[in-house]
Every structure is written in C-alpha cells, then in structure tokens.
Design an enzyme around this catalytic site. Structure first.
Site, mmCIF file in Angstrom:
data_model
loop_
_atom_site.group_PDB
_atom_site.id
_atom_site.type_symbol
_atom_site.label_atom_id
_atom_site.label_comp_id
_atom_site.label_asym_id
_atom_site.label_seq_id
_atom_site.Cartn_x
_atom_site.Cartn_y
_atom_site.Cartn_z
ATOM 1 C CG ASN A 1 105.775 9.859 -19.387
ATOM 2 O OD1 ASN A 1 105.516 10.179 -20.537
ATOM 3 N ND2 ASN A 1 105.498 10.653 -18.354
ATOM 4 N NE ARG B 1 104.866 10.308 -27.156
ATOM 5 C CZ ARG B 1 104.056 11.351 -26.990
ATOM 6 N NH1 ARG B 1 103.057 11.540 -27.803
ATOM 7 N NH2 ARG B 1 104.241 12.191 -26.000
ATOM 8 C CG ASP C 1 99.734 15.333 -15.686
ATOM 9 O OD1 ASP C 1 98.807 15.232 -16.507
ATOM 10 O OD2 ASP C 1 100.928 15.465 -16.037
#
Length: 700
Positions: free
Chosen positions: A408, A133, A320
């Site tokens: 996210n 990223r 998660d």
C-alpha cells in the site's frame, strides 16, 4: 494561525541559507543518486529519486545497539501517519488536518505552529480522508496540502503563510493527502478523490508565488469539448461509453518522483471511478477498454508538463490496483549494462523495473502471492490475466492481492549501497463481485466514499498478514524476509550505515541489518508505529526521528479484517493512544511517560437498544463513518471510539453532532442530509456495539 518563535542563533540565517543552497531542492540535491552529504532530509523520500534512503553512516550495524531516545514530543489527537522533514537543524511535520509544526531537531523544543483551519473549510470533504502524509520544503518555505484542497506555503522562519491556492473546485469530492513534491522552481500536487466522481489531474505551481505553471489531466474529458493535448486525444481512444459523466478517476494522490538530469517528472495514478471497468467502458474490447491513464506511470516534461511516455500497470483496471505506491529512481546494472530505472511495487503484487528514459519494461515479477494474473508479458508489458478474474459473470471470485494491495502507500526504501529495495508487503485475499446492475451515477458530487465500490463489491476471506521484504531489482528475487503478524506496518528507512528501520503496529521501532534482515536494535514506543522514519544531522550529530500513532483509512478496516484479535492484541483506543515525535541518537538516555490505559466501555451490557434500528445503523455506519471511526465501530484511527463515548447515550446531543454539525470545526463532518431515522439508527447501532464490547470485556 501561527505561533511565532524567536530564531536561535544557529538557524537565524535559515532564509538566506535556503535561497543560496536549498534552492537545489529540485536540482543536484534531489538528483537520482546525487552526492549530497545527507545532513538534511528536505523532501518526502529525501530526494527527487524518492529512495527513502539516507547516506549517513554514523549510526551503523556495529553501534546501533547504543541507540537511545534523545527526546520526545507529545502531539494532540489526529492523523500522525506522516513523514517529517529536517532542514538545517529544524524538524518540520504536519499532523491532524495539516497542522504544521517546526521543532528544534536537537532538543524537541517547538518553534512555531501553523493551523490552516481546514476543518471549518472542508465541509463534506471531511468525509473522505483526514490529514496528509507529508510536506515539502523549498526556498525557505514549508509547503502543505489541506483537506479542503488548498496548497499553502509557510515561511519557515516565522510560521506565517506566504501564499495559498485552491487546487481543485470546491464541489469536488476530493482532498489532499499526499506530500507536495518540489522540482526546480515548481511544486507539484494532485489530490485523492476516486471515492467520488472526479477527473484526475496534477498541477505544478511556482514555489515563490503560488502561480499555476502547468496542469496535466490523467483521463480525457468529454470529446465534444475537444482535448487539452494530443495525450488526451490518444487516451480517449482507449475509453468507451460516456465515462466523462462521472469523471473517470485516475487521481494522483501519492506517488511522484523527479529526475533533474532529464527534467522529467514521474507520476503514478490511481484506480478508475467506479472500480468496475464494465461501468466505465461497457463491453469494450482490446485497447478500447484500457482506460488510459488509469493505474499508470506517466513521464512528463518538468518545464511544460507535456507528455513523454507512459506505462499502464493494469490496463482496464477493475480491482482498485492503484499505481500510486511510491516510485523510486535508481541507477543499476542489469545484464552487465548500466540502466537508469524507475522501480515500483504497486498494489497489484508485481515488482516493476522500468527504463525511466524510454518507459520500456525491463522486468516484472510477483513479490507476494498473485492469483489475478499469471504474469506480465515481457513483450507487451501487459498482465496475463487469470480466467474469470474480471468477475463479469455473476458470483464472487477470490483473488490475491486484495484491494489493499501487495504493497500500500507506506513507503518502501531503496539502498544504492546494498542494491536492494525494502518493501512493507501485505498478503490478503479478497472476493470481488459484480454489483453493476444496481449502480447509478451519483447526482451529488460529494457522495460518500462507499460509492467507489458500488459496481464492484468486495469482501475479505483470509487473514491479513505482512512482512518486511528485501528484494533485488536485478534478479527479481527476495533476499530476506521478516514476517509480521498483521498488515499494519509502517514505512521504511534505509541508511548508509547498513541499516533498515521500520515501525510496526505492535509499537516497536526496529533496526535490521540491510544485508541479512537480522534484528540489531528494537525500541518499545508504547504506541503503534505506521509513520516513516527519517535520518538527518543536527549540530553535527546523526538523529533518527519517527512519529507514533495511527491515522488514514488503511487502518480503519482492521477491526473487520482481523476481528476481535485486533482489539485485544493491540488495544488501539484513539483517545489514549500516544502520538509522539520520537528522536534517537547514539547514547540517548531519554525515557517515555508511562502509557495510558484504554478507557472502559461507557455503556453497560444490559443497555437497551432497538435491534431493527441498529440494523439500519450498521449499513449507514459502514457507508459513512468507518473511515474515521473504524470498521464495526472498533476505533483505531483518528476518530474517537464511539462505543466508549457518552455521546451515544444522549439522543439529542448525538443528532446535534451528526446532523447539525456541532463538532464540524473540530473535524467531525456534518451529515445534514440524513433523515432522523438514519441518525437514530446509527446511535442504536453504536449502543449495540457498546454493549457487545462491555460483555466481551466482562468475559461473557
């Protein structure tokens, strides 16, 4: 391999300038709220505070309508969901499998390129992720992580490697997807890997030499072997069973921040392995089931890596709900008192304001609909869980947010000028069910990522939407909100000009008024925009740069979540999708090439396929192929759309690629353990999906 450039006069002294001034990358330049001029963007998030904020104000609310394209640069196939860096008039970025490029920031002329040849070295770890990223810059070096776990320092002048170090054992089912972070004379890196059995940790290396300086483990190991420090001894008391046999997880794959005033490094950890807490600490009660330091924010001493404090966002996490979304440091006034805080909007849907000196929770409120918990107890800091949320009694429970999170990894931004955080928020409901009875500890450490949800089955129920949300950390309330039609929206940049920039999957880069959310400018990039923009100066002029295109596995699920509308509306064919660096300036007059048209389907509607074999292939594809080639074989990320590929028409050639690894050097992993029937089942499934695509395009 590096392609060398001859430095132009304006940056010929980059090496000397770097040592003299940019060595501050871990000091004043990266301090929370530090007073630099904003000309450079030398780190992921720009500073150690990671606010994704630029103080530059040449481009502002009054003139942003004059913003135009200064230049563009086409890029090859591969992950482009990245944030570039800008230092002394040079733009640096890594795309694909950590191929790093240096580009003249004012003209777009490529200066050099370095390819670490990660595809040929990663082996089975090509199955878990695809690219990074972001990168780091310090002491005249560009630093990148790779798919095979190396951390590499590259000379910023020449593009030649200076040092390289392997950051985890070669048999780990792991990969580096996050940007390295520099603090002082050290660079920090973790890895992703909760798709398989790993024990998380972060490591600090010397920027000059690559020598390891310290390491901090995020979950305890086997008690019989002793503990590395008191923090691991403390953490072990919150586990039960024999968790060390499969690692425990808590990888540090994204979030890091640094405060030079206290020499404190802050890291955010991921979910446990496996997801379902019942498998990590069976029938544990109270603190015994918290599983430190899963899904936690941890403060470490920058010199030694010693534990300072922690705040566990989700004790005993089982959904998660990573705490790996970016953490940002700020100095704000709450109840009339100045506070040094850390803010985070993690997956679990609550916005946290934490005292970054003590780790004390100041406040936490939901920024998206939350049904898994009723709130956060202000005294204990623990979630007040909803009844039945842990899916232990059979059946399936539907909860918000989903495992994709209320936010996210796409960075939010915080503007010290407006006092607001700008969150790329998501809204999606997911069902969780207990699959623990059929789960077994993997015997192969390099198993597929699908094992992660074994023991915690998941499915979606609602439409996934998104928004750009302006949030006040002081009042814990929204100030404005812009709705988006999907959850696929990019990272955010805030500037001193009172602007907020964000790209969206429909191909638009938009500038909003930071105080009101009013749309002030919009550019049609002709390609999805999921990367994070940056602002910087070159030759005294302010620029905004962003990279178009998709990558990383968040997008891979879009076809299954959004259905046919996803493909029809956005037409995200990986083969024709434009991947470009776009750079804007006031008065820019540049134009883009005409967009390519998506390729027609290869197979005709009446192409025969074996339905029974295709059913076998459906499950195999979901378990092994969707991360790169998209859910339901709807291509959307970096891998080709296999429904359109002539490869699926040739049985022998298909087997050579899938089983024999004929394209491994280009990033397609080898699945040598597959039986011939499984390989053929995959091909039959793809023939079925190709035929369905042909009928859909024919209007049948």
């Amino acid at each position: 391999m590096a392609r060398i450039w001859k430095p132009r006069a304006g940056i010929a002294m980059l090496g000397a300038l770097t040592l003299a001034t940019l060595a501050l990358s871990g000091g004043a330049l990266l301090a929370a709220g530090s007073a630099d001029d904003g000309a450079d963007w030398p780190a992921y998030g720009r500073t150690g505070a990671a606010q994704h904020y630029s103080p530059l104000a040449e481009i502002d609310q009054g003139n942003v309508a004059r913003l135009g394209l200064a230049w563009s640069l086409d890029l090859p196939l591969g992950n482009t969901q990245v944030q570039p860096l800008a230092v002394d008039g040079v733009l640096y970025f890594a795309t694909g499998l950590s191929v790093v490029r240096a580009v003249d920031a004012a003209t777009g002329r490529q200066l050099w390129e370095y390819d670490p040849q990660a595809a040929g070295k990663a082996g089975k770890n090509l199955r878990f992720g695809w690219g990074v990223r972001g990168i780091a810059f310090a002491q005249g070096k560009v630093i990148t992580g790779t798919q095979d776990g190396r951390l590499i320092a590259i000379d910023a002048m020449t593009g030649k490697p200076v040092w390289s170090v392997q950051t985890y054992p070669s048999d780990y089912p792991a990969y580096i997807s996050g940007a390295p972070r520099v603090f002082g004379d050290k660079v920090l890196i973790g890895y992703g890997g909760t798709a398989g059995p790993t024990r998380g940790y972060v490591t600090a290396y010397d920027v000059a030499t690559g020598q390891q300086r310290w390491r901090f483990w995020t979950v305890p190991g086997n008690p019989a072997d002793g503990f590395e420090n008191e923090a691991m001894k403390m953490a072990a008391r919150t586990w039960a069973g024999e968790w060390w046999k499969f690692g425990g997880g808590a990888d540090v794959w994204n979030a890091t921040a640094y405060d030079p005033e206290t020499d404190t490094v802050y890291i955010g950890t991921g979910s446990g392995y496996p997801w379902n807490r019942q498998l990590r600490s069976a029938d544990a009660k109270g603190d015994r089931g918290d599983n430190l330091f899963v899904c936690s924010i941890i403060a470490l001493d920058g010199k030694t890596g010693a534990y300072k404090w922690h705040y566990q966002v989700v004790p005993g996490e089982t959904w998660d709900f990573d705490a790996t979304m970016d953490m940002e440091l700020a100095d704000i006034t709450i109840a009339g008192k100045p506070r040094k805080v850390l803010i985070q909007a993690p997956k679990n849907g609550f916005f946290y304001v934490i005292d970054r000196i003590t780790g004390q929770l100041i406040s936490a409120e939901p920024f998206v609909p939350v049904t898994w918990a009723k709130g956060i107890d202000p005294k204990t800091g623990r979630p007040i869980e909803a009844e039945g949320a842990r899916y232990r009694d059979g059946g399936m429970v539907f909860l918000q947010p989903s495992g994709m999170g209320g936010h996210n990894w796409m960075p939010m931004a915080y503007s010290p000028k407006s006092g607001l955080a700008y969150i790329p928020a998501n809204q999606f409901e997911m069902g969780y069910g207990d699959g623990s009875k059929t789960w077994t500890i993997p015997t192969d450490r390099t198993v597929s990522g699908a094992v992660n949800i074994a023991g915690g089955e998941a499915m979606g129920r609602s439409r996934a939407t998104g928004a750009l949300l302006a949030w006040s950390p002081v009042t814990q309330k929204p100030v404005w909100r812009v709705e988006h039609p999907s959850y696929l929206n990019g990272g955010v940049l805030a500037t001193g000009g009172g602007l907020v920039f964000q790209g969206t999957v429909d191909g638009y880069l938009t500038a909003y008024a930071a105080d009101s959310g009013k749309v002030l400018w919009r550019f049609d990039a002709g390609a999805p925009l999921m990367g994070t923009p940056i602002a910087y100066k070159a030759n005294g002029r302010e620029y905004v740069s962003v990279i178009t295109g998709l990558g990383m596995n968040l997008v891979a699920s879009a076809g299954a979540i959004m259905g046919p509308d996803f493909e029809r509306r956005y037409r995200l064919d990986p083969q024709t999708q434009a991947r470009r660096v776009l750079t804007f300036a006031l008065g820019g007059k540049g134009t883009l090439p005409a967009p390519a048209s998506p390729a027609p389907p290869v197979a005709a509607a009446d192409t025969p396929f074996d339905k029974d074999a295709a059913m076998i292939g459906l499950y195999a594809f979901a378990a092994h192929c969707g991360t790169c080639h998209g859910a339901l074989a709807i291509g959307s990320t970096q891998g080709p759309d296999l429904r359109r590929s002539p490869l699926i028409l040739d049985r022998a050639a298909f087997a050579q690629v899938v089983k024999a690894g004929a394209l491994e050097a280009r990033g397609m992993p080898r699945f040598g353990e597959f039986e011939d029937g499984k390989v053929e089942g995959l091909r039959q499934y793809l023939l079925q999906r190709s035929a369905e695509l042909a009928r859909d395009q024919a209007g049948q």
